[in-house]
Structure formats: structure tokens, C-alpha cells
Design a protein around this motif. Structure first.
Motif, mmCIF file in Angstrom:
data_model
loop_
_atom_site.group_PDB
_atom_site.id
_atom_site.type_symbol
_atom_site.label_atom_id
_atom_site.label_comp_id
_atom_site.label_asym_id
_atom_site.label_seq_id
_atom_site.Cartn_x
_atom_site.Cartn_y
_atom_site.Cartn_z
ATOM 1 N N ALA A 1 0.832 -1.205 0.000
ATOM 2 C CA ALA A 1 0.000 0.000 0.000
ATOM 3 C C ALA A 1 0.868 1.256 0.000
ATOM 4 O O ALA A 1 0.532 2.253 -0.646
ATOM 5 C CB ALA A 1 -0.929 -0.021 1.214
ATOM 6 N N LEU A 2 1.994 1.228 0.722
ATOM 7 C CA LEU A 2 2.890 2.386 0.732
ATOM 8 C C LEU A 2 3.454 2.665 -0.661
ATOM 9 O O LEU A 2 3.594 3.822 -1.067
ATOM 10 C CB LEU A 2 4.024 2.148 1.724
ATOM 11 C CG LEU A 2 3.679 2.349 3.210
ATOM 12 C CD1 LEU A 2 4.752 1.739 4.089
ATOM 13 C CD2 LEU A 2 3.509 3.838 3.515
ATOM 14 N N LEU A 3 3.783 1.602 -1.394
ATOM 15 C CA LEU A 3 4.307 1.782 -2.751
ATOM 16 C C LEU A 3 3.264 2.393 -3.674
ATOM 17 O O LEU A 3 3.609 3.099 -4.628
ATOM 18 C CB LEU A 3 4.788 0.438 -3.315
ATOM 19 C CG LEU A 3 6.115 -0.091 -2.777
ATOM 20 C CD1 LEU A 3 6.364 -1.510 -3.263
ATOM 21 C CD2 LEU A 3 7.266 0.814 -3.215
ATOM 22 N N ARG A 4 2.005 2.114 -3.434
ATOM 23 C CA ARG A 4 0.936 2.713 -4.244
ATOM 24 C C ARG A 4 0.759 4.190 -3.916
ATOM 25 O O ARG A 4 0.199 4.941 -4.715
ATOM 26 C CB ARG A 4 -0.390 1.979 -4.000
ATOM 27 C CG ARG A 4 -0.434 0.577 -4.551
ATOM 28 C CD ARG A 4 -1.725 -0.125 -4.139
ATOM 29 N NE ARG A 4 -2.909 0.507 -4.710
ATOM 30 C CZ ARG A 4 -3.430 0.195 -5.883
ATOM 31 N NH1 ARG A 4 -2.861 -0.759 -6.617
ATOM 32 N NH2 ARG A 4 -4.495 0.804 -6.340
ATOM 33 N N ASN A 5 1.237 4.601 -2.730
ATOM 34 C CA ASN A 5 1.116 5.988 -2.276
ATOM 35 C C ASN A 5 -0.326 6.499 -2.424
ATOM 36 O O ASN A 5 -0.595 7.486 -3.109
ATOM 37 C CB ASN A 5 2.071 6.892 -3.058
ATOM 38 C CG ASN A 5 2.185 8.272 -2.419
ATOM 39 O OD1 ASN A 5 1.977 8.436 -1.217
ATOM 40 N ND2 ASN A 5 2.493 9.265 -3.232
ATOM 41 N N PRO A 6 -1.285 5.846 -1.771
ATOM 42 C CA PRO A 6 -2.687 6.207 -1.970
ATOM 43 C C PRO A 6 -3.060 7.483 -1.211
ATOM 44 O O PRO A 6 -2.434 7.833 -0.201
ATOM 45 C CB PRO A 6 -3.425 4.998 -1.392
ATOM 46 C CG PRO A 6 -2.519 4.502 -0.302
ATOM 47 C CD PRO A 6 -1.122 4.742 -0.808
ATOM 48 N N ASP A 7 -4.056 8.176 -1.696
ATOM 49 C CA ASP A 7 -4.624 9.329 -0.979
ATOM 50 C C ASP A 7 -5.682 8.884 0.021
ATOM 51 O O ASP A 7 -5.926 9.572 1.014
ATOM 52 C CB ASP A 7 -5.256 10.307 -1.975
ATOM 53 C CG ASP A 7 -4.233 10.859 -2.951
ATOM 54 O OD1 ASP A 7 -3.313 11.564 -2.514
ATOM 55 O OD2 ASP A 7 -4.354 10.559 -4.150
ATOM 56 N N ILE A 8 -6.317 7.760 -0.281
ATOM 57 C CA ILE A 8 -7.394 7.236 0.563
ATOM 58 C C ILE A 8 -6.972 5.864 1.060
ATOM 59 O O ILE A 8 -6.530 5.024 0.272
ATOM 60 C CB ILE A 8 -8.713 7.137 -0.223
ATOM 61 C CG1 ILE A 8 -9.098 8.495 -0.801
ATOM 62 C CG2 ILE A 8 -9.837 6.586 0.658
ATOM 63 C CD1 ILE A 8 -10.145 8.427 -1.886
#
Length: 623
Positions: free
Chosen positions: A493-500
Motif C-alpha cells: 500500500a505504501l508503494l501505491r502511495n494512496p490518498d485514501i
């Protein structure tokens, strides 16, 4: 055992099958070349009896002219070479066709919404991808050539026989109608059995897929006898269908043998009498016998073709059910430009059937804040997550980002802004690197990968593996512990760098030591992100910016922990049950105090920090 009902009129199904084949865009030039070679091979085979007749009537090979010898050799060479080329081209065409068909199916399966998979078993879908497409391929590669050449062979042989001796030909054709009267009903029976066999094969594949994918549950539940019974039932059903197929084959083969024997007796008997009277030459009698086989054998090929044709039509119907299902368009809509806006759930209702799961749910998540969803099991928390991910569409109301409904954004863009960490943390078979980079669609530098692993507190155990990031995790990550899988999911999830960020209580099934690592990793992940948490333990969310209490699909309270504890009776019961030591409950009630909380999420300079309780004070109570 009831048998599947068949369509009384095969013509519409045949048209649908041909339309499906056209949609795969087969190489018509290659098909034409294959069929042309088959026709040439058949024509060459039609010349061989005539040349045999000439040899016999002339009495020796030496009496043949050079041109006749060349024709004999040429016919044999053309028959061998043409047959080989035709078989190869048709097999190549069939493989290309089934590859194209499977690619269409695979693209469709990936585009189908989650609701489709709620209603269809995995094994059934796999069977359509493998077994049903193989039926279509077999029709092209094994039976199409036989059908075309069989018709040519039968028409050509009968035409030549009429030309040679019409009386002998009429005698030969007497038996054919009687054979057809027997074989046609058997062909219809074979079709029904074949369709039933396909259906039962799909069902048995579903059982295998379900049991083998959950083999640990089967063994831990001592369910081997139950699953053995279920599997044996499927095997017995397939066995009964196999016996039906064998009985039909057992009738077809003797009928064909009877036809061949009868024809040979008629031709040899009647032809031999005519040879003895001098009205028929020995060469013509030999030719008649050879042409007899060129009629009977293709007749059997035609029977097999029509049986396989009916099976292919049946397979087409199941394939089309999948291809015609409504799929998702990942790119339709506009891109999300700014996800750092309030997310409003406005009067959202949803039901899987008639019974509503969510009833006019409304609340707003502020950007960069933490919203927790709590409530008893079955209250609709997971369904709400599915609606946020747009796995389903609300039956009523809408979800908005800022002022715009999220349905106006493309699925690809919307989901790229969301990071999801669940209780199960699913992993795919492959290496740790494969799982961390899954779905990113780009090369991830080692430095970026290692930084994400450090922030997720996963770099320590990864370095302990001899192969590091190239370590195989096994099917569904079985070679890793629950805490390790959770930390890999957080790193992903950190690699995706999500806003939500959406967290489905990622620590509920972990031991206390693993929970500490995962909570620290989650704290890094949640920084500055709009976070929605499903909470099974209130101890993990008591410092959330707001808590939404769901009960039977209805929002019954919204506020901070302190506000809900004062005003919401059921929430107070949850808190008293989960957050207080049994011995402290009466004292707290006498003093009118709120519960003493063991776990505390603290704000520190805009970040979330975890306060770890003293040993012996952690309880894993679930909702």
C-alpha cells in the motif's frame, strides 16, 4: 437422473456458433488452404480405385502406360502430402482460434464485476475457459476436415459408381437408409449425453477448486469424509454419463460394422455372380469394394462431426453467457485530479437480494482524518467498504468526492487512489518482490522498495531470508506468518502511495508482538491520508477523528469516542465490554468514570503514534 433439456431447433444455436467463430477473426486464407488440400487429397483418393481397376483388368503392372504409372505414384504422393499439410493447417487454425477465444474470455473475466463472481463458482468459470473452448477447438482441428472431405468423398464415390455400373450402385445404396434410421437417433442421444457431461464436468471442477484451495480448512475441520462424499458423488455422476456414452458407442460401432459387412456381402455376392456371367469385370468389382470403404468411412466421420457440432453449440451457449455478461469499463469517466477532499456518503442504500444491508447511510470523511466504522457483526461494515471500492453500485444514494459523485470518475483512476489492507492480506504465488509491486505496472527501484519495507517494518524479516526479496511466498503466502503477510500488504500500500486508505482491522488476528509491528507500520501508512477503518476492537480506534456506529445497516451514532460513550447506549456497552478490565468495571461505575483504555492512538505533529500497553493488559476481544 434427469438429463439436460436440449433446444429443439439447432439452427439458431448453429448460427450463434458461427457468429462466435467469426468474432474470433480466423485466418480465412489459412482455412481455405487447409480445405483445398483436403479436397485435393480426397480427389486423389477417388482416383486410386479407378487406377486399381485398370491394373486388374489389364492383368499386370507392365501393361500400364508411363502416364498411368505416373498417375498412380502421383495419387499416392498427393494423398500423403496433402493429408499431412491439411491436418497441420487445420490444427494450427484451431489452436489460433481457441487462443483468440480464450483471450476474449480472459479479458471478459477480468472485466466482470465482483457481483458476477458472487453468483458463479470459480470451478465453473475455469471449466468454460478450458473445457468448453477445447470442445470448439476439437471441432475445427479433428472434425471439420473430415466433414468437408467426407461429403466430397461420398458424392464423388457414388457419382463414379453410377457411371461405372448403376445396377451395382443401387444395390449398394439399399443398406444406407436403414443405417441412417438407426444412427440419427443415436446421434441425438449422444448430444444430450455430451451436454450433460460438460455440465457435470464444470460442477466437478468447481468442487475440486473449492476443496483444494481451502485444503487447510478441510483438514483442520476434519472434513475429509464429507468432501470425499461430495467428490465421490461428482465422480459417480461423471461415471454414469460415461456409461451412457459407452452404451451409445457400443450401439454405433456394431451398426457401422453391420452396414459395412452387409454392403461387402452384397457387393461381393452380387458382383461375383456378375463377374462369373461376364457382365462385370474383376477390376470393376475391386473398384466397387474400394469405393465402398470411401463411402462408409466418411459416413462415420459425418456422424462424429454432427455429434461434435452439437457439443460445440452447447459449449458456445455457456461461453456466450460469460461474454455477454455486463463488464466494467475501467477507463470510462474522468481522472481523479484531487483526492484530498471530503468524501461524503449520502443516503446510501444497498441490498444483495431483497433484504437491505445498508439503509440510507450518511456521513462525511474529512481529508487527512481517520473515520472508524464500528458495530456488531452483520451490520454492513464490509459492504460499505465494497461500495467505496466500487465493487458494487449503491441501490440508492451516492458517494461523492468533494462535490462530484465518484461514479463520474474512471474505475482505474479511482481505485489507483485507494490503498486497502484487509485482515487476510492476500498474497499471490510468487516472490516477495512480485507481491510488493503487484498491480503497479512499473519497475520499482530497489531503493524505493526497501524504503517501503522499512516503513512497514518488513525489512527485518525480509533480510533474514536467504533470497531476500526474491523469496517465494508460496500459494496465498502460506510460507509467511500472519504478521509478515500484513506487513507486506502495508508495504504494498505504501508503494501505491494512496490518498485514501481503507483498513479492515488489519491487526485483529495477530499476536501481541506482531500487532505492535503492524500498528507501527499502519501509523506510518496513515500519515496525511484520508483513512476509513473497520474496527472490531475499539481499542485500536478510540482516537479516531470520528466514529460511525452501524447497527443492522443503519447509522445510529456519529462522534468521537467520548461523545458516543456519553450518548450511545450500545457503543457504551461495546466500550465497557472491550476496554475495561473485569475488576475495574464496578469501581468505574461507582465513580462515574469512563473506561480505562489499554490501547491508545496518539496524535504527534500530524502523525499517528501507537502507545503499546503493558504486558497482560492486551485483550483480543472482537465485535
Amino acid at each position: 437422473m434427469p438429463e439436460p433439456q436440449t433446444n429443439a431447433s439447432p439452427r439458431p444455436g448453429g448460427r450463434v456458433f458461427l457468429a462466435l467463430i467469426r468474432d474470433t477473426k480466423p485466418r480465412m486464407g489459412q482455412l481455405a488452404a487447409a480445405l483445398a488440400m483436403s479436397i485435393l487429397t480426397t480427389l486423389a483418393s477417388l482416383l486410386i480405385p479407378l487406377l486399381t481397376k485398370t491394373i486388374i483388368d489389364q492383368g499386370s503392372l507392365t501393361s500400364l502406360k508411363p502416364s498411368q504409372m505416373a498417375m498412380v505414384v502421383g495419387a499416392f504422393v498427393l494423398q500423403a502430402v496433402g493429408g499431412a499439410v491439411s491436418v497441420y493447417l487445420l490444427n494450427r487454425l484451431g489452436q489460433q482460434l481457441v487462443a483468440s477465444l480464450r483471450e476474449r474470455l480472459w479479458s471478459k473475466l477480468l472485466a466482470l464485476p465482483v457481483s458476477y463472481y458472487d453468483e458463479h463458482e470459480t470451478g465453473e468459470t475455469i471449466s468454460r475457459m478450458t473445457n468448453d473452448t477445447a470442445v470448439v477447438k476439437n471441432l475445427i482441428t479433428e472434425h471439420l476436415s473430415g466433414f468437408v472431405t467426407g461429403i466430397i468423398s461420398i458424392i464423388g464415390s457414388i457419382s463414379i459408381l453410377f457411371y461405372m455400373d448403376w445396377k451395382m450402385t443401387l444395390v449398394l445404396l439399399v443398406v444406407v437408409p436403414f443405417a441412417a434410421l438407426v444412427l440419427m437417433p443415436l446421434g441425438r442421444q449422444m448430444y444430450r449425453v455430451s451436454v450433460g457431461l460438460q455440465k457435470e464436468t464444470a460442477g466437478f471442477t468447481s468442487v475440486l477448486s473449492r476443496v483444494l484451495s481451502e485444503i487447510r480448512l478441510v483438514k483442520s475441520s476434519n472434513a475429509e469424509p464429507v468432501e470425499h462424499t461430495n467428490g465421490r458423488s461428482g465422480i459417480d455422476t461423471l461415471f454414469r454419463y460415461g456409461l451412457k456414452e459407452a452404451r451409445i458407442q457400443a450401439l454405433i460401432m456394431p451398426v457401422m460394422a453391420l452396414v459395412i459387412t452387409s454392403l461387402m456381402v452384397l457387393v461381393i455376392g452380387y458382383g461375383g455372380w456378375r463377374v462369373s456371367t461376364g457382365t462385370l469385370s474383376a477390376g470393376k468389382l475391386a473398384a466397387f469394394l474400394l469405393y465402398l470403404f470411401q463411402i462408409v468411412i466418411p459416413f462415420g466421420q459425418l456422424t462424429q462431426f454432427f455429434t461434435q457440432w452439437q457439443k460445440a453449440v452447447g459449449a458456445t451457449q455457456t461461453i456466450l453467457e460469460t461474454l455477454q455478461a455486463d463488464g466494467e469499463d475501467r477507463t470510462a469517466g474522468r481522472a481523479v485530479r484531487n483526492a484530498h477532499q471530503p468524501i461524503a456518503v449520502d443516503r446510501v442504500s444497498f441490498s444483495y437480494g431483497e433484504e437491505p444491508v445498508l439503509k440510507e447511510v450518511s456521513f462525511t470523511m474529512q481529508p487527512g482524518k481517520v473515520t472508524a466504522i464500528v458495530g456488531p457483526s452483520g451490520s454492513g461494515k464490509t459492504t460499505l467498504f465494497s461500495l467505496m471500492e466500487r465493487f458494487y453500485t449503491p441501490k440508492g444514494g451516492e458517494i461523492r468526492l468533494g462535490e462530484d459523485p465518484v461514479k463520474d470518475y474512471s474505475l482505474e483512476s479511482w481505485r489507483s487512489r485507494i490503498g486497502y489492507v484487509s485482515q487476510e492480506s492476500p498474497l499471490v504465488s510468487g516472490t516477495i518482490r512480485d507481491n510488493l509491486c503487484y498491480g503497479l505496472g512499473r519497475e520499482v527501484p530497489d531503493g524505493e522498495l526497501e524504503k517501503a519495507a522499512r516503513m512497514a517494518y518488513a525489512d527485518g524479516f525480509i533480510r533474514e531470508f536467504p533470497d531476500g526479496y526474491e523469496t517465494e511466498v508460496g500459494e496465498r503466502g502460506i510460507k509467511l506468518s500472519g504478521g509478515q503477510r500484513q506487513r507486506l500488504a502495508i508495504a504494498r500500500a505504501l508503494l501505491r502511495n494512496p490518498d485514501i486508505l481503507m483498513l479492515d482491522e488489519a491487526t485483529s488476528s495477530l499476536d501481541s508482538q506482531s500487532e505492535q509491528y503492524v500498528q507501527q507500520a499502519l501509523a506510518n501508512l496513515m500519515k496525511g491520508r484520508t483513512t476509513l477503518v473497520i474496527a472490531h476492537r475499539l481499542s485500536t480506534v478510540i482516537d479516531a477523528d470520528q466514529i460511525v456506529f452501524l447497527d443492522k445497516g443503519v447509522v445510529t451514532g456519529i462522534g468521537t469516542h467520548a461523545e458516543l460513550y456519553r450518548t450511545h447506549d450500545m457503543y457504551r456497552q461495546f466500550a465497557d465490554h472491550q476496554l475495561r478490565m473485569p475488576g475495574d468495571r464496578e469501581q468505574g461505575q461507582e465513580r462515574g468514570q469512563e473506561p480505562a483504555h489499554e490501547h491508545k492512538l496518539e496524535r504527534d505533529a500530524g502523525s499517528v503514534r501507537v502507545s503499546v500497553p503493558a504486558p497482560g493488559r492486551v485483550r483480543n476481544a472482537g465485535s
